[in-house]
Motif scaffolding. Structure first.
Motif, PDB file in Angstrom:
ATOM      1  N   ALA A  26      -6.444   0.631   9.467  1.00  0.00           N
ATOM      2  CA  ALA A  26      -6.904  -0.511  10.274  1.00  0.00           C
ATOM      3  C   ALA A  26      -5.918  -1.673  10.189  1.00  0.00           C
ATOM      4  N   ARG A  27      -5.362  -1.915   9.006  1.00  0.00           N
ATOM      5  CA  ARG A  27      -4.370  -2.989   8.849  1.00  0.00           C
ATOM      6  C   ARG A  27      -3.128  -2.694   9.686  1.00  0.00           C
TER       7      ARG A  27
ATOM      8  N   GLY B 184      -5.594   6.240  14.309  1.00  0.00           N
ATOM      9  CA  GLY B 184      -6.167   7.509  13.893  1.00  0.00           C
ATOM     10  C   GLY B 184      -5.197   8.481  13.237  1.00  0.00           C
ATOM     11  N   ARG B 185      -3.960   8.115  13.092  1.00  0.00           N
ATOM     12  CA  ARG B 185      -2.986   9.032  12.493  1.00  0.00           C
ATOM     13  C   ARG B 185      -3.034   8.929  10.967  1.00  0.00           C
ATOM     14  N   PRO B 186      -2.760  10.034  10.282  1.00  0.00           N
ATOM     15  CA  PRO B 186      -2.677   9.972   8.813  1.00  0.00           C
ATOM     16  C   PRO B 186      -1.589   8.980   8.398  1.00  0.00           C
ATOM     17  N   LEU B 187      -1.749   8.369   7.234  1.00  0.00           N
ATOM     18  CA  LEU B 187      -0.794   7.363   6.785  1.00  0.00           C
ATOM     19  C   LEU B 187       0.614   7.920   6.626  1.00  0.00           C
TER      20      LEU B 187
ATOM     21  N   PHE C 253       0.855  -1.186   0.000  1.00  0.00           N
ATOM     22  CA  PHE C 253       0.000   0.000   0.000  1.00  0.00           C
ATOM     23  C   PHE C 253       0.891   1.237   0.000  1.00  0.00           C
ATOM     24  N   ASP C 254       0.404   2.313  -0.601  1.00  0.00           N
ATOM     25  CA  ASP C 254       1.150   3.560  -0.493  1.00  0.00           C
ATOM     26  C   ASP C 254       0.506   4.443   0.575  1.00  0.00           C
ATOM     27  N   VAL C 255       1.125   5.584   0.868  1.00  0.00           N
ATOM     28  CA  VAL C 255       0.616   6.437   1.945  1.00  0.00           C
ATOM     29  C   VAL C 255      -0.653   7.184   1.558  1.00  0.00           C
ATOM     30  N   ASN C 256      -1.118   6.991   0.328  1.00  0.00           N
ATOM     31  CA  ASN C 256      -2.400   7.556  -0.087  1.00  0.00           C
ATOM     32  C   ASN C 256      -3.528   6.550   0.053  1.00  0.00           C
ATOM     33  N   GLY C 257      -3.200   5.351   0.581  1.00  0.00           N
ATOM     34  CA  GLY C 257      -4.219   4.331   0.795  1.00  0.00           C
ATOM     35  C   GLY C 257      -4.514   3.493  -0.429  1.00  0.00           C
ATOM     36  N   ARG C 258      -3.656   3.576  -1.441  1.00  0.00           N
ATOM     37  CA  ARG C 258      -3.856   2.776  -2.650  1.00  0.00           C
ATOM     38  C   ARG C 258      -3.175   1.422  -2.508  1.00  0.00           C
ATOM     39  N   ARG C 259      -3.866   0.382  -2.929  1.00  0.00           N
ATOM     40  CA  ARG C 259      -3.284  -0.967  -2.980  1.00  0.00           C
ATOM     41  C   ARG C 259      -2.402  -1.026  -4.222  1.00  0.00           C
ATOM     42  N   LEU C 260      -1.241  -1.640  -4.058  1.00  0.00           N
ATOM     43  CA  LEU C 260      -0.299  -1.791  -5.158  1.00  0.00           C
ATOM     44  C   LEU C 260      -0.103  -3.269  -5.441  1.00  0.00           C
ATOM     45  N   THR C 261       0.105  -3.602  -6.703  1.00  0.00           N
ATOM     46  CA  THR C 261       0.329  -4.994  -7.068  1.00  0.00           C
ATOM     47  C   THR C 261       1.764  -5.165  -7.576  1.00  0.00           C
ATOM     48  N   PRO C 262       2.356  -6.314  -7.282  1.00  0.00           N
ATOM     49  CA  PRO C 262       3.718  -6.579  -7.762  1.00  0.00           C
ATOM     50  C   PRO C 262       3.760  -6.702  -9.283  1.00  0.00           C
TER      51      PRO C 262
ATOM     52  N   ASP D 122      -8.203   3.642  -0.028  1.00  0.00           N
ATOM     53  CA  ASP D 122      -8.978   3.294   1.155  1.00  0.00           C
ATOM     54  C   ASP D 122      -8.106   3.507   2.388  1.00  0.00           C
ATOM     55  N   VAL D 123      -7.923   4.769   2.726  1.00  0.00           N
ATOM     56  CA  VAL D 123      -7.071   5.132   3.858  1.00  0.00           C
ATOM     57  C   VAL D 123      -7.527   4.458   5.148  1.00  0.00           C
TER      58      VAL D 123
END
Length: 152
Positions: A76-77, A115-118, A42-51, A70-71
């Motif tokens: 939560a993860r 609760g902190r920003p990514l 995942f990146d700090v914008n909440g985007r899932r990344l694929t290899p 999905d921030v």
């Protein structure tokens, strides 16, 4: 390839690492095909990344998996992994190589993320869960005692 910081989270929420960007994930050469099946990016914008893999199965990069960011899900993860690590601190202490530490000392090194920003989560996690980069391809984590205690 994502130029923002990356979270690598075990699929079962038991571990994580952070990297400054997707290229640094590739440069560490830590992920083989078997490992890629057990982690998510995942990146700090909440985007899932694929290899992105070469023909031989070598990690060549990460690409946006599509879909919306999905921030809250990524937060939560990260919180779930942190909770798991805190719950297993005594077990980690018994397995740790000297120097030994108390659970209070160990837990004081584990950042609170709820609760902190990514982007802030990345900054808090990087000192222990990040990797030394040194500008050399193939440079692995620095192997600090705390990194190995919490991340390996």
């Amino acid at each position: 390839m994502s130029a923002s910081p990356i979270f690598v989270v075990a699929a079962n929420n038991t571990a994580f690492h952070v990297y400054r960007d997707a290229q640094s994930v590739v440069d560490t050469k830590e992920f083989d095909a078997d490992q890629l099946a057990s982690v998510e990016f995942f990146d700090v914008n909440g985007r899932r990344l694929t290899p992105v893999l070469s023909d031989t199965g070598t990690l060549m990069g990460l690409s946006d998996a599509g879909g919306q960011s999905d921030v809250p899900a990524v937060q939560a993860r990260l919180a779930a992994v942190r909770q798991h690590l805190a719950a297993t601190v005594d077990k980690r202490i018994t397995k740790a190589a000297p120097p030994t530490v108390t659970s209070v000392e160990a837990l004081s090194r584990l950042p609170v993320l709820d609760g902190r920003p990514l982007a802030e989560c990345y900054v808090l996690l990087e000192p222990i869960f990040g990797h030394a980069y040194g500008g050399v391809a193939g440079t692995r984590h620095d192997g600090s005692w705390w990194h190995n205690f919490w991340a390996h």
